[in-house]
Design a protein around this motif. Structure first.
Motif, PDB file in Angstrom:
ATOM      1  N   ARG A  95       0.730  -1.132   0.042  1.00  0.00           N
ATOM      2  CA  ARG A  95      -0.048   0.019  -0.032  1.00  0.00           C
ATOM      3  C   ARG A  95       0.911   1.201   0.031  1.00  0.00           C
ATOM      4  N   ARG A  96       2.204   1.196  -0.516  1.00  0.00           N
ATOM      5  CA  ARG A  96       2.752   2.195  -0.734  1.00  0.00           C
ATOM      6  C   ARG A  96       2.489   2.852  -2.341  1.00  0.00           C
ATOM      7  N   TRP A  97       1.576   3.441  -2.406  1.00  0.00           N
ATOM      8  CA  TRP A  97       1.027   3.845  -3.672  1.00  0.00           C
ATOM      9  C   TRP A  97       1.975   4.613  -4.617  1.00  0.00           C
ATOM     10  N   GLY A  98       2.476   5.547  -3.997  1.00  0.00           N
ATOM     11  CA  GLY A  98       3.268   6.573  -4.525  1.00  0.00           C
ATOM     12  C   GLY A  98       4.604   5.755  -5.197  1.00  0.00           C
ATOM     13  N   LYS A  99       5.217   5.056  -4.382  1.00  0.00           N
ATOM     14  CA  LYS A  99       6.217   4.087  -5.246  1.00  0.00           C
ATOM     15  C   LYS A  99       5.905   3.028  -6.142  1.00  0.00           C
ATOM     16  N   ALA A 100       4.685   2.713  -6.229  1.00  0.00           N
ATOM     17  CA  ALA A 100       4.084   1.472  -6.818  1.00  0.00           C
ATOM     18  C   ALA A 100       3.994   2.356  -8.053  1.00  0.00           C
ATOM     19  N   GLN A 101       3.258   3.333  -8.103  1.00  0.00           N
ATOM     20  CA  GLN A 101       3.081   4.260  -9.238  1.00  0.00           C
ATOM     21  C   GLN A 101       4.328   4.329 -10.049  1.00  0.00           C
ATOM     22  N   GLU A 102       5.423   4.801  -9.469  1.00  0.00           N
ATOM     23  CA  GLU A 102       6.631   5.059  -9.914  1.00  0.00           C
ATOM     24  C   GLU A 102       7.239   3.933 -10.828  1.00  0.00           C
ATOM     25  N   ASN A 103       7.198   2.944 -10.011  1.00  0.00           N
ATOM     26  CA  ASN A 103       8.000   1.468 -10.617  1.00  0.00           C
ATOM     27  C   ASN A 103       7.097   1.083 -11.509  1.00  0.00           C
ATOM     28  N   ILE A 104       5.830   1.295 -11.612  1.00  0.00           N
ATOM     29  CA  ILE A 104       5.187   0.546 -12.904  1.00  0.00           C
ATOM     30  C   ILE A 104       5.119   1.494 -14.012  1.00  0.00           C
ATOM     31  N   SER A 105       5.197   2.898 -13.803  1.00  0.00           N
ATOM     32  CA  SER A 105       5.449   3.695 -14.990  1.00  0.00           C
ATOM     33  C   SER A 105       6.641   3.362 -15.765  1.00  0.00           C
ATOM     34  N   LYS A 106       7.865   3.173 -15.055  1.00  0.00           N
ATOM     35  CA  LYS A 106       9.219   2.995 -15.408  1.00  0.00           C
ATOM     36  C   LYS A 106       9.125   1.545 -16.295  1.00  0.00           C
ATOM     37  N   ASP A 107       8.294   0.709 -15.683  1.00  0.00           N
ATOM     38  CA  ASP A 107       8.295  -0.667 -16.402  1.00  0.00           C
ATOM     39  C   ASP A 107       7.684  -0.314 -17.958  1.00  0.00           C
ATOM     40  N   ILE A 108       6.681   0.089 -17.892  1.00  0.00           N
ATOM     41  CA  ILE A 108       5.971   0.411 -19.020  1.00  0.00           C
ATOM     42  C   ILE A 108       6.669   1.275 -20.037  1.00  0.00           C
ATOM     43  N   ILE A 109       7.437   2.308 -19.514  1.00  0.00           N
ATOM     44  CA  ILE A 109       8.207   3.126 -20.663  1.00  0.00           C
ATOM     45  C   ILE A 109       9.312   2.248 -21.147  1.00  0.00           C
ATOM     46  N   ILE A 110       9.936   1.294 -20.213  1.00  0.00           N
ATOM     47  CA  ILE A 110      11.088   0.565 -20.652  1.00  0.00           C
ATOM     48  C   ILE A 110      10.793  -0.313 -21.818  1.00  0.00           C
ATOM     49  N   CYS A 111       9.443  -1.203 -21.349  1.00  0.00           N
ATOM     50  CA  CYS A 111       9.009  -1.918 -22.349  1.00  0.00           C
ATOM     51  C   CYS A 111       8.569  -1.471 -23.716  1.00  0.00           C
ATOM     52  N   LYS A 112       8.044  -0.401 -23.685  1.00  0.00           N
ATOM     53  CA  LYS A 112       7.575   0.503 -24.879  1.00  0.00           C
ATOM     54  C   LYS A 112       8.930   0.853 -25.702  1.00  0.00           C
ATOM     55  N   GLN A 113       9.930   1.253 -25.144  1.00  0.00           N
ATOM     56  CA  GLN A 113      11.122   1.466 -25.598  1.00  0.00           C
ATOM     57  C   GLN A 113      11.870   0.526 -26.470  1.00  0.00           C
ATOM     58  N   ILE A 114      11.937  -0.748 -25.863  1.00  0.00           N
ATOM     59  CA  ILE A 114      12.525  -1.880 -26.417  1.00  0.00           C
ATOM     60  C   ILE A 114      11.480  -2.858 -27.156  1.00  0.00           C
ATOM     61  N   GLY A 115      10.206  -2.162 -27.476  1.00  0.00           N
ATOM     62  CA  GLY A 115       9.412  -3.187 -28.011  1.00  0.00           C
ATOM     63  C   GLY A 115       8.912  -4.212 -27.551  1.00  0.00           C
ATOM     64  N   HIS A 116       8.963  -4.324 -26.088  1.00  0.00           N
ATOM     65  CA  HIS A 116       8.363  -5.660 -25.460  1.00  0.00           C
ATOM     66  C   HIS A 116       6.976  -5.413 -25.202  1.00  0.00           C
ATOM     67  N   ARG A 117       5.981  -5.792 -26.204  1.00  0.00           N
ATOM     68  CA  ARG A 117       4.576  -5.602 -25.925  1.00  0.00           C
ATOM     69  C   ARG A 117       3.985  -6.499 -25.149  1.00  0.00           C
ATOM     70  N   GLN A 118       4.375  -7.601 -24.829  1.00  0.00           N
ATOM     71  CA  GLN A 118       3.931  -8.514 -23.972  1.00  0.00           C
ATOM     72  C   GLN A 118       4.255  -7.782 -22.140  1.00  0.00           C
ATOM     73  N   GLY A 119       5.461  -7.555 -22.125  1.00  0.00           N
ATOM     74  CA  GLY A 119       5.782  -6.849 -21.025  1.00  0.00           C
ATOM     75  C   GLY A 119       5.028  -5.327 -20.640  1.00  0.00           C
ATOM     76  N   GLU A 120       4.682  -4.795 -21.912  1.00  0.00           N
ATOM     77  CA  GLU A 120       4.008  -3.492 -21.682  1.00  0.00           C
ATOM     78  C   GLU A 120       2.535  -3.755 -21.450  1.00  0.00           C
ATOM     79  N   ALA A 121       2.095  -4.941 -21.727  1.00  0.00           N
ATOM     80  CA  ALA A 121       0.860  -5.187 -21.483  1.00  0.00           C
ATOM     81  C   ALA A 121       0.615  -5.423 -19.977  1.00  0.00           C
ATOM     82  N   LYS A 122       1.419  -6.325 -19.581  1.00  0.00           N
ATOM     83  CA  LYS A 122       1.396  -6.885 -18.267  1.00  0.00           C
ATOM     84  C   LYS A 122       1.665  -5.260 -17.263  1.00  0.00           C
TER      85      LYS A 122
END
Length: 1358
Positions: free
Chosen positions: A224-251
């Motif tokens: 329930r540490r929402w701020g850190k959760a939001q920060e890490n999830i956003s970074k995950d999405i951005i990286i997957c988008k940059q490297i073309g990993h659609r499956q990881g981006e979906a997750k």
């Protein structure tokens, strides 16, 4: 699109190259290109087609190429089979991969194979909960970590760096710890992984970073540490988008959707899920992923509807609250309260469905208030569970423990065994969450013991599954886990047979069960009382046998439905697509915890899991779910398959609807699917109950004391156990029969007779008590006596008990009994036989009436400290039927001076029997104390007292507090005051009376009355006019001395009138707790009380909104409290400044206080220490209550300081002689020596920590002293001050003068600190007589002969 075109182009080129190699017969190139094609198809999500090409590669390599060429082939095949969830096939190729790598001595391939084997076993663990799988997963992950670290530090020539493999190893271990709910360990691994990325300068858009951010996002969501959760999830999405990993981006978007869902941001959640769905549909073989995202979206939409319904119901609740206020003091008030309770039940369930834990806490508090007004302890206990549940979900575990324990205590007070068992299991669940695994296991065992005693199969199952989980996961105890699994399987089989044979429910009733039957049709048609027809009903488990209509007032505890709750359920396979029942304890599971194929599984680093050599043996121990909590859980994937949990050794069980609050909210609880989360859990972190069949629906009054039977089904057993009580040689043993429950019976020899005693009934605070053992043995011996011997009514006084040739008297000797093997016996010596006629008559009457004998009553009647005319049988679970033998015995005994039947379950029928007892006695002389408080008496009970002429001259004390008498008792009270001329004490506290009854009481008083004590507290509403009239009448009484108005709000005119009463009468006691008189009113009152003839010795101003200004005024004018011996200031925010003023007051020689209560006064750590230091100059104070004075922030800071000191303490310092060091600290005259030793230890500022136990304190002290002149930053100085605080506290307690009882409960002191303080308490004048009571929330220090908490405040004698 461009990336997709590039992939298609690469695939076409690879196929052309493969065809060319095959045509020319180049087998090596043919195999290589087949592998490349398979890899491209795998990355596109076309797993079946990828598998076909990889098989081509494998066949060619096996036939034509060296074995070494099979390494990449086996790796690729293993990974694809894993993504298809074909675990056994995956293991075959991955193990072959590892064997080939070992044969070739290829460390690189060994590392890759170990990682893949770890991942496969990890997914197998998530899918079926196999314990061997998790052990193998950990083994291979740790092996991969070691190999990666070695390769990183010693890279092979001409090979790339192994930084990423090392990072991925941290990710994998963190992921595994997270799935075992070891969140702190998981965070350490994942954070270390990111730290390595930064140290090794890994690029920002790297897939290794993506995986770490992905799992950290999941972890912080769970925490329930929402701020850190939001920060890490956003970074995950951005990286997957940059490297073309659609499956990881979906997750990543799925995780973002879950985060928004848990925060009730439904529009944002749908938007995130829609993005994930678009990405999933762009992948070829991700139909399951797409279908489950669709299900998530649908569930979020349903949650939006539930939110709308919740808002409407909140409006309805507000209307009901207004109606209740208008009906105050009238007949309709109770029905309005019942409607409020029903509406709150609905709101509680709706808030559970959408994980609105803040609201759940709010509704739980309101339910507590309503239950208190209804005087329904069962509803009150239920409300405590709701509040505890809300705190647990908010991860405020200390508060959750507090409320679960309150619930357990209240259930225990009313004899509700089911509630006690549930509360214990919930307590265990919280203890497990905070890392107290041993305490959790003990709580689960206690819950199981109670459930077995109550024959509650569903709760037994819940407790057993938690016990199994603890043994298997927490302690890795295979043998104990196997035993508990066998019990689980046996219980499930019997449960299935019962469900197939019948489907019935026993009617439930509580104190208010039938009161809503009188509601009008319009009331009954109200939305708060009808079943919900929400679409979520379509997702209910098909075995939900909840009736459509239930009594609106049925207690919460009796409405539990059969439901198996698993925190992480099995992920849906390709064939399963639709939603299921939302099980308990975890919201939509994070996408990183799926056990499905890679498309729905956690992100992978070319990894997989493996098994041990004995993995396929049938002797393995299977996982069972953790259950019990009374709410749905967050985070479970939704699919039809999630409705069931398969055990390899038992049939499939399906889930019941998680949401039920009578018939008001029959809506299932669901959460969106989180596809990377584990869908099969080892541990159901919190089910509302366990599986429970209809026969477990039990009313409060079915629970009687000890061995009472509550239904006809058990009638034969009762006859068996007690019908031959006097003839059967084993009758005493039957009295302690444990049924299926394993309990410890020991054999005792008295003269030539043997009796069997249950040690569990001889415990006080969880520890064996020698006095309890003596009482128990004496009572059992009486039951063994023949009728002839028992005729004289003599009972034995036990002189001593011997075991192994030693007299049992100390804790050390008592501990020897804990390991009693069942062989031999303990010897009991009888000093003398004394008469206890009532005890003998009670046994005889039980035999005559064929009523089961209540061992609690028998032990109370044996009490050697009271005379034959004093009958004190409080808290024995007596009801109108079971009390009959006792009343018959009293009728035969004739003379009674004190009769205490408090804290039982007696109704008006018992009052009528009492009238017959007193009337038939014919005793018209001698005083009588009649204590009936905290029962289930109504106004008719007083009518029976009025009709008994014998009482007119005898009744001196009447305590009927805590019974719902209402204003209907006004006439009876008036008659009692008029006719009972000897009555000097009347207690009608908390009896639901109002101004009308108070006025009647005032009108009944005249100058001839001998009334000295009057308790009217906690009744509502009471007008100021009625109170003023009462004070005027009391001022005319010649003997009036003590007045209790606690809980009644006093206005300014009432305070003025009270001050006039204080001037006119010589009051000895005044209780005004929670009266809100404030500083001005309190000072005004003190001035009125202060006079030369002042006799006030007891004053209660708790929770009166007093501040430090009032305390400062008192300390400056100490003469105002001269003569007061007991002073209660608890619950007033006097803060640190008020604490200093109180300390000054205590140090004043004129202060003569003997008892001072300052609990919940926000004194803080420093204030507590100041108060204790002041006692070194005080020679009068005997009892001091400083409980709950330390804020959560201070508690956290102190615990952090201690943990930090312990972690960084120099190893040499840890090796100091612990016992000798502690002695040096407590003596304080050898600190210099320790400082020198500490200085010799080369420690820097960062090594400053606090000792882990009292023995380590010297090391801390030496460290602190050695660093006094060193440079320290602010955080280190904070740690220093906190450590010094503990030393000051130890020193202060050593010097507390005449103090005999000190209460430091719920101040956040760790077990280690508590032990240090007890050692300090035991020094000096208290050496040899010191006692401690340290358990759960209790921290009491006392001396021999001083009982710390065994007597309730309401039971203290006047």
């Amino acid at each position: 699109m461009r990336q997709k075109d590039d992939a298609s182009h690469q695939l076409s080129a690879a196929k052309r190259a493969y065809k060319s190699a095959a045509e020319v017969g180049n087998r090596q190139e043919e195999a290589r290109w087949a592998n490349v094609i398979g890899d491209i198809l795998k990355n596109r999500g076309e797993y079946v087609e990828a598998l076909r090409w990889l098989r081509v590669d494998y066949d060619v390599s096996v036939k034509y190429l060296p074995e070494k060429q099979l390494l990449p082939t086996c790796q690729s095949l293993g990974e694809v089979y894993l993504r298809l969830q074909h675990y056994r096939d995956a293991l075959i190729y991955q193990k072959k991969h590892l064997e080939l790598a070992k044969d070739a001595d290829d460390l690189i391939e060994q590392q890759r194979a170990s990682t893949q084997l770890g991942r496969t076993y990890h997914d197998m663990f998530l899918s079926d909960g196999d314990h061997n799988s998790v052990r193998n997963a950990k083994k291979y992950f740790e092996s991969a970590m070691k190999l990666a670290q070695f390769l990183k530090e010693n890279p092979p020539l001409n090979k790339c760096s192994f930084i990423k493999e090392y990072i991925d190893a941290h990710n994998n271990l963190g992921m595994l710890e997270m799935d075992l709910d070891n969140y702190n360990e998981a965070e350490k691994f994942l954070a270390r992984g990111l730290q390595i990325c930064d140290e090794e300068e890994v690029i920002e858009n790297d897939d290794a970073r993506s995986r770490l951010h992905h799992n950290l996002g999941n972890l912080y969501t769970e925490l329930r540490r929402w701020g850190k959760a939001q920060e890490n999830i956003s970074k995950d999405i951005i990286i997957c988008k940059q490297i073309g990993h659609r499956q990881g981006e979906a997750k990543g978007y799925i995780n973002l959707g879950e985060l928004n869902y848990r925060n009730q941001k439904y529009n944002e959640a749908i938007f995130s899920y829609q993005k994930a769905l678009d990405l999933a549909k762009s992948l070829e073989d991700e139909d399951v992923l797409a279908d489950q995202i669709d299900t998530n979206i649908e569930i979020v939409r349903e949650a939006m509807k539930v939110m709308d319904e919740l808002k409407k119901e909140e409006q309805n609740l507000k209307k009901l609250e207004r109606s209740t206020e208008m009906a105050r003091g009238m007949a309709a008030e109770r029905k309005c309260l019942l409607k409020q309770n029903a509406s709150l039940d609905c709101l509680v369930e709706k808030s559970r469905m959408i994980f609105l834990w803040i609201k759940l806490h709010e509704y739980g508090k309101k339910k507590k208030r309503i239950a208190s007004e209804l005087c329904d302890k069962e509803k009150l206990s239920d409300s405590f569970l709701v509040i505890g549940e809300s705190y647990q979900k908010l991860r405020k575990f200390t508060k959750a423990l507090k409320w679960f324990r309150k619930s357990w205590e209240t259930y225990k007070s009313i004899g509700n065994l089911e509630g006690q068992a549930l509360a214990k299991i919930n307590i265990g669940d919280v203890l497990d969450s905070v890392g107290d695994w041993r305490g959790a296991l003990n709580a689960f065992k206690e819950g199981y013991r109670i459930a077995v005693h109550a024959k509650l199969s569903s709760v037994q199952l819940s407790a057993l599954e938690n016990i199994h989980y603890s043994h298997m996961i927490r302690f890795d105890n295979i043998e104990e886990a196997r035993k508990s699994q066998l019990l689980i399987d046996k219980l499930k089989q019997s449960e299935i047979r019962e469900l197939e044979a019948e489907n019935m429910a026993v009617d439930c009733c509580s104190e208010t069960e039938t009161e809503l039957d009188d509601l009008s049709p319009a009331d009954r048609s109200h939305s708060s009382f009808l079943p919900e027809k929400s679409k979520l009903n379509s997702m209910k488990s098909k075995f939900n046998d909840t009736p459509d209509e239930l009594d609106e007032d049925t207690p919460l505890i009796s409405l539990r439905q059969p439901k198996r709750n698993l925190a992480k359920l099995r992920t849906a396979r390709a064939a399963v697509t639709k939603a299921s029942t939302k099980p308990p304890e975890s919201s939509t599971q994070s996408t990183s915890r799926s056990s499905g194929s890679l498309t729905i599984g956690r992100k992978r680093v070319r990894v997989i899991l493996s098994d041990d050599e004995d993995e396929d043996e049938g002797d393995e121990v299977h996982c069972s779910s953790r259950t019990v909590h009374k709410c749905p859980t967050e985070g479970v994937p939704t699919s039809d398959e999630n409705k069931t949990r398969k055990y390899s050794c038992s049939p499939v069980h399906e889930f019941q609807d998680a949401s039920l609050a009578g018939a008001r909210c029959s809506v299932s609880a669901h959460a969106p699917v989180n596809l990377d989360e584990s869908t099969c859990s080892y541990k159901s972190r919190n089910s509302r109950l366990g599986v429970q069949d209809g026969k477990d629906f039990i009313s409060t009054n079915t629970y009687a004391a000890v061995d009472e039977s509550s239904s006809g089904a058990n009638a034969d057993n009762c006859t068996d156990a007690y019908g031959n009580l006097f003839e059967n040689q084993n009758s005493a043993a039957k009295l302690h029969s444990c049924g299926d429950e394993p309990c410890q019976l020991i054999t005792c020899k008295i003269d030539e007779d043997l009796v069997h005693m249950n040690l569990d009934s001889c415990r006080v605070g969880g520890k064996l008590n020698i006095e309890e053992m003596k009482v128990e043995v004496a009572c059992l011996y009486c039951l063994k006596l023949s009728v002839e011997k028992r005729f004289r009514g003599l009972v034995p006084v036990i002189q001593h008990i011997k075991y192994g040739g030693r007299i049992l008297e100390s804790l050390e000797t008592l501990d020897a009994l804990e390991n009693y093997s069942g062989k031999g016996w303990i010897e009991v010596s009888v000093a003398v036989m004394v008469p206890k006629n009532v005890m003998k008559l009670y046994i005889d009457c039980c035999e005559v009436l064929s009523e089961p004998l209540n061992l609690k009553v028998l032990k109370k009647l044996y009490n050697l400290e009271v005379s034959e005319d004093e009958v004190i049988v409080s808290d024995c679970g007596l009801q109108d039927i079971s009390v009959a033998p006792l009343l018959n015995a009293l009728q035969a005994h004739k003379t009674v001076a004190v009769l205490d039947l408090s804290h039982n379950l007696l109704g008006n029928g018992s009052a009528e029997q009492l009238k017959q007892v007193f009337t038939s006695s014919g005793q018209s002389y001698g005083g009588l104390v009649l204590d009936l408080h905290s029962n289930r008496l109504g106004p008719t009970a007083l009518f029976h007292i009025c009709e008994c002429p014998v009482l007119y001259a005898r009744l001196e004390v009447l305590n009927i507090s805590g019974n719902r008498l209402t204003d209907a008792c006004a006439s009876s009270l008036s008659t009692i005051l008029h006719t009972c001329k000897a009555l000097y004490s009347l207690n009608v506290e908390n009896c639901s009376i109002t101004s009308r009854t108070i006025q009647k009481v005032a009108d009944s008083l005249d100058s001839e009355s001998v009334l000295t004590n009057l308790c009217l507290g906690y009744n509502y509403p009471v007008s100021g006019h009625a109170m003023v009239n009462l004070f005027l009448k009391l001022s005319t009484l010649k003997r009036f001395q003590e007045l209790n108005l606690s809980g009644i709000k006093l206005s300014k005119p009432v305070v003025d009138s009270l001050c006039q009463l204080a001037r006119d009468c010589c009051l000895s006691g005044l209780m005004l707790g929670s009266s809100n008189i404030g500083n001005d009113g309190a000072i005004q009152l003190f001035k009125s009380l202060y006079k030369e003839t002042q006799e006030l010795v007891k004053l209660d101003l708790s929770s009166c909104r007093l501040t430090c200004d009032y305390i400062v005024r008192l300390s400056n004018e100490v003469t105002l409290i001269n003569g007061i011996l007991e002073f209660n200031l608890g619950g007033n925010p006097i803060m640190h400044e008020g604490g200093n003023a109180l300390a000054s007051l205590l140090a004043n020689p004129q202060c003569c206080l003997k008892v001072l209560v300052v609990c919940k006064c926000q004194l803080g750590l420093v204030g507590v220490c100041q108060m204790l230091k002041a006692l070194s100059k005080n020679c009068s104070l005997e009892e001091l209550n400083l409980a709950e004075n330390v804020s959560p922030d201070e508690i956290h800071s102190l615990q952090h300081a201690f943990s930090s000191v312990n972690e960084n303490l120099n190893p040499l310092q840890k090796d100091l002689d612990q016992a000798e060091s502690l002695f040096e600290v407590l003596q304080q005259d050898k600190v210099q020596t320790v400082e020198q030793e500490s200085s010799a230890v080369n420690m820097n500022e960062n090594q400053l920590e606090v000792a882990d136990s009292e023995d380590d304190l010297v090391g801390v002290e030496a460290t602190l002293s050695g660093l006094k002149d060193s440079r320290m930053n602010s955080s280190q100085k904070t740690l220093l001050s906190e450590c010094q605080f503990v030393q000051e506290l130890v020193a202060a307690i050593k010097m507390v003068g005449q103090l005999q009882l000190l209460d430091l409960s719920q101040n956040g002191f760790s077990q280690e600190v508590a032990e240090m303080l007890y050692i300090a308490w035991s020094s000096g004048a208290r050496a040899g007589v010191a006692q401690q009571h340290i358990e759960e929330n209790a921290f009491h220090l006392s001396v021999n002969g001083k009982k710390c908490c065994s007597i309730r405040s309401c039971c203290k004698r006047i």
